[in-house]
Design an enzyme around this catalytic site. Sequence first.
Site, PDB file in Angstrom:
ATOM      1  N   ASN A 164       0.856  -1.181   0.000  1.00  8.86           N
ATOM      2  CA  ASN A 164       0.000   0.000   0.000  1.00  8.86           C
ATOM      3  C   ASN A 164       0.902   1.244   0.000  1.00  8.86           C
ATOM      4  OD1 ASN A 164      -1.412   2.296   1.038  1.00  8.86           O
ATOM      5  ND2 ASN A 164      -3.076   0.947   1.663  1.00  8.86           N
ATOM      6  N   HIS A 206       1.066   6.324   1.589  1.00  4.99           N
ATOM      7  CA  HIS A 206       1.849   7.321   2.325  1.00  4.99           C
ATOM      8  C   HIS A 206       2.934   7.992   1.487  1.00  4.99           C
ATOM      9  CE1 HIS A 206      -0.643   6.877   5.595  1.00  4.99           C
ATOM     10  NE2 HIS A 206      -0.142   5.780   6.115  1.00  4.99           N
ATOM     11  N   HIS A 265      -5.613   3.591  -1.557  1.00  2.52           N
ATOM     12  CA  HIS A 265      -6.950   3.884  -1.031  1.00  2.52           C
ATOM     13  C   HIS A 265      -7.365   5.265  -1.535  1.00  2.52           C
ATOM     14  CE1 HIS A 265      -9.634   4.160   2.853  1.00  2.52           C
ATOM     15  NE2 HIS A 265     -10.296   4.451   1.765  1.00  2.52           N
ATOM     16  N   ARG A 281      -9.614   7.931  -0.981  1.00  2.00           N
ATOM     17  CA  ARG A 281     -10.547   8.354   0.067  1.00  2.00           C
ATOM     18  C   ARG A 281     -11.451   9.466  -0.438  1.00  2.00           C
ATOM     19  NH1 ARG A 281      -8.825   6.592   5.428  1.00  2.00           N
ATOM     20  NH2 ARG A 281     -10.616   7.788   6.080  1.00  2.00           N
ATOM     21  N   ARG A 314      -7.212  12.750   0.793  1.00  2.00           N
ATOM     22  CA  ARG A 314      -6.091  13.236   1.618  1.00  2.00           C
ATOM     23  C   ARG A 314      -4.730  12.761   1.099  1.00  2.00           C
ATOM     24  NH1 ARG A 314      -7.163  10.003   7.241  1.00  2.00           N
ATOM     25  NH2 ARG A 314      -9.196  11.013   7.023  1.00  2.00           N
ATOM     26  N   HIS A 315      -4.712  11.637   0.379  1.00  2.00           N
ATOM     27  CA  HIS A 315      -3.420  11.226  -0.207  1.00  2.00           C
ATOM     28  C   HIS A 315      -3.566  10.891  -1.692  1.00  2.00           C
ATOM     29  CE1 HIS A 315      -5.113   7.485   1.281  1.00  2.00           C
ATOM     30  NE2 HIS A 315      -4.712   7.657   2.527  1.00  2.00           N
ATOM     31  N   GLU A 360      -8.624   0.434  -2.782  1.00  2.00           N
ATOM     32  CA  GLU A 360      -9.560   0.434  -1.648  1.00  2.00           C
ATOM     33  C   GLU A 360     -10.458   1.646  -1.788  1.00  2.00           C
ATOM     34  OE1 GLU A 360      -7.069   0.766   1.746  1.00  2.00           O
ATOM     35  OE2 GLU A 360      -6.147  -1.174   1.455  1.00  2.00           O
ATOM     36  N   THR A 396      -8.366   3.692   8.463  1.00  2.00           N
ATOM     37  CA  THR A 396      -9.565   2.848   8.498  1.00  2.00           C
ATOM     38  C   THR A 396      -9.708   2.220   9.884  1.00  2.00           C
ATOM     39  OG1 THR A 396      -8.993   2.330   6.213  1.00  2.00           O
ATOM     40  CG2 THR A 396     -10.771   1.060   7.180  1.00  2.00           C
ATOM     41  N   GLU A 429     -10.975  -9.467   3.041  1.00  2.00           N
ATOM     42  CA  GLU A 429      -9.710  -9.094   3.667  1.00  2.00           C
ATOM     43  C   GLU A 429     -10.008  -8.957   5.150  1.00  2.00           C
ATOM     44  OE1 GLU A 429      -7.687  -5.646   2.113  1.00  2.00           O
ATOM     45  OE2 GLU A 429      -6.395  -5.535   3.874  1.00  2.00           O
ATOM     46  N   HIS A 474      -3.873  -4.545   7.817  1.00  4.43           N
ATOM     47  CA  HIS A 474      -4.017  -3.378   8.686  1.00  4.43           C
ATOM     48  C   HIS A 474      -3.103  -3.480   9.899  1.00  4.43           C
ATOM     49  CE1 HIS A 474      -5.456   0.300  10.335  1.00  4.43           C
ATOM     50  NE2 HIS A 474      -6.096   0.513   9.204  1.00  4.43           N
TER      51      HIS A 474
END
Length: 248
Positions: free
Chosen positions: A8, A11, A44, A46, A50-51, A71, A102, A152, A201
Site C-alpha cells: 500500500n 503514504h 486507497h 478516500r 487526503r493522499h 480500496e 480505516t 480481507e 491493517h
Amino acid sequence: MTAKLNVNIDHVATIRQARKTIEPSIVTAAVICEQAGANGITVHLRGDRRHIQDRDIEILREVVTTYLNVEMAATEEMIEIAVRTKPDAVSLVPENPFEVTTEGGLDVIKNKETVQNAVEKMKAVGIFVSIFIDPNEDQIKVAAEIGAQQVELCTAEYAELTLSSRAAHGEGLKKAEAEIQRIKHAAETAKSLGLIVAAGHGLTYRNVGALAAIPEITEFNIGHNIISRAVFTGLYHAVEEMIEAIKN
Ligand code: PXP
C-alpha cells in the site's frame, strides 16, 4: 504456498500532498515495489482525497504491471471511478472522514444492500471484489452471500495487541494468541464458503509471521510499516524485507 504481498503506497502520496507538489512520485514507488518482488500495489482513494488523487488511479492503471487493488468506500462516486478505470481489484472499506486510518471492517450486515449494489456493479465490468471485514463469522457469511470473491480480514486488533513489548508477556501474549486464533477461525470459515482470504491493517515485520503461518491467508496488504522502514532503508529493501518476513 507463500502469501502474496500487495504494498500500500498511500503514504508516498501523503508526503507529496503535504506540499501539494509532484514528488515523491507514486509511479516510481509502484515500479520499485514491483521490482523488489511485490505481487501488487494497493492504494486507497478516500472521499476526502487526503493522499491518493483520482489522477493517480488513472496513471497507476497504466503503469502497474502486477496487480492494482484500489480500496474505496461503497459510494456511487467511487463505483463510477472504479467502473471507469477498471483496477484489477477493488476492496470495499468503511470510511469516516475524521478517522486517522480505516477503523475496522465494513459492517456488511448493517450495510447489506449498499455493499451488494457496489459488488454487483464492479463484478459486471470484470473487477475482482474484496470486502474488508472484521474476523467475524456472521460478517463473513453475509460477504459470501452478497457475492464478494474475497474477504480481507481486518488485523487492526491483532496489530494493536502486538505493537509494544507488552505483547511479549503474560496477559498481552495471551490476548494476542487469542486474536490469532480468531483470525485463523475466520480464515477457515471464509475459505470453506469459497472466498479467497486476504488480511491487513497495522501489520509489521515483527507481527506478520504468525499470520503468514495461517495457510488460508493468501494475500497481505501492508503499507505504513513498509513506507516507514523505507525512510531509512529505501523502498526496495523495505519491500524485500517484508517479503522475507512473510516467507519466514
Ligand atoms: N487493508 C486495508 C483495507 C486498509 O484500509 C489499509 C490501510 O489503508 C491497509 C490494509 C494497510 O494498513 P497499514 O497501512 O496499516 O499496513
